[in-house]
Design an enzyme around this catalytic site. Sequence first.
Site, short mmCIF file in Angstrom:
data_model
loop_
_atom_site.label_atom_id
_atom_site.label_comp_id
_atom_site.label_asym_id
_atom_site.label_seq_id
_atom_site.Cartn_x
_atom_site.Cartn_y
_atom_site.Cartn_z
N ASN A 174 2.11 6.44 -9.92
CA ASN A 174 0.88 6.35 -10.70
C ASN A 174 -0.33 5.95 -9.85
OD1 ASN A 174 -0.84 5.62 -13.22
ND2 ASN A 174 -0.69 3.67 -12.10
N TYR A 205 -10.53 14.27 -5.47
CA TYR A 205 -9.62 14.00 -6.58
C TYR A 205 -8.91 15.28 -7.03
CZ TYR A 205 -7.90 12.11 -10.99
OH TYR A 205 -7.09 11.70 -12.03
N THR A 235 -9.80 3.69 -18.65
CA THR A 235 -9.51 2.68 -17.63
C THR A 235 -10.82 2.31 -16.95
OG1 THR A 235 -9.14 4.31 -15.88
CG2 THR A 235 -7.23 3.70 -17.25
N LYS A 267 -4.88 16.01 -6.78
CA LYS A 267 -4.08 16.19 -7.98
C LYS A 267 -3.44 17.58 -8.03
CE LYS A 267 -4.38 12.13 -9.80
NZ LYS A 267 -3.17 11.27 -9.92
N ASP A 318 0.87 -1.18 0.00
CA ASP A 318 0.00 0.00 0.00
C ASP A 318 0.90 1.23 0.00
OD1 ASP A 318 -1.66 2.15 0.72
OD2 ASP A 318 -2.89 0.93 2.06
N VAL A 319 0.73 2.11 -0.97
CA VAL A 319 1.62 3.26 -1.08
C VAL A 319 1.50 4.21 0.11
CG1 VAL A 319 1.79 3.21 -3.59
CG2 VAL A 319 -0.03 4.56 -2.50
#
Length: 296
Positions: free
Chosen positions: A91, A155, A190, A159, A64-65
């Site tokens: 990513n 989001y 995606t 970002k 898990d990042v």
Amino acid sequence: MTGTAGPLEGRVAVVTGAARGLGAALARELAGRGATLALIGREASGLARVRDSLPGPARCWEADVTDEAAMARAAEEIRAQLGPASVVVANAGLAEGGPFGESDPATWRRVIEVNLIGSAITARAFLPQLRATRGYYLQIASLASIGAAPMMSAYCASKAGVESFAHSLRAELAHEHVGVGIGYLNWTDTDMIRDADQHPVLRELRAHMPRPARKVYPVETVARRMARAVERRSATAYLPGWLRATQLVRAAMPPVVTALSRRELPALARKTPFEATGLLGAGGRADTAGRRGPDG
């Protein structure tokens, strides 16, 4: 005829969020250009499928990042087993949509944690290796980094945050010859985007964007553009190319978006209720399942 080795030949490239979508496609592009791939993600089976599909050497790490200890272990194992990383692509990302006031606080926070904090943890874990190799770190960002949209507050905030983080990191590392790039993307085909289109509020939101801004691009096309950025150690990479022009008018975008939203959102609300979507795509569902554990 004897070919010459490309700039990635024999280099170790790390890609987070590599089990599916852009991460998987970018891993295939980088492997095709001669890189040795280290794949990091939450889904062991998905990572293994991507690893086995690559034309060159690759290994995978389930992590898990947002877990600093797990990412530090993965970085050390990658260095020991494959060699020091020359390329790191941050990513891994999540998205959720819907009105901020009705969003689940834990879900909203998770998007920020994975997209922003996870990128910083990734950079921290691999920074010693990138310094040693004079390598390159690519931060995957978005049109949302430049112009925020309603119904996507987590989001957009995350970002915008990763864009600023990457700018700061680039300035810090320039004298050490470590490159830092930002990939600005629009809609990419995606499962996250396909899932978003199943939710009326997000489908209608995209439908009301100007025609060029609502086009969805094949993931392979996006991956090729990002792989070229890695080869060239680009400071910025845009797909579609017209996104570059939005940098010139970004100061004007918030009032324009507000004016359009004031006009359009009431009409949209009459057609369909605004509801929180939860985490989008198969990656979002896997993240939720992973945090719940095997017992749910």
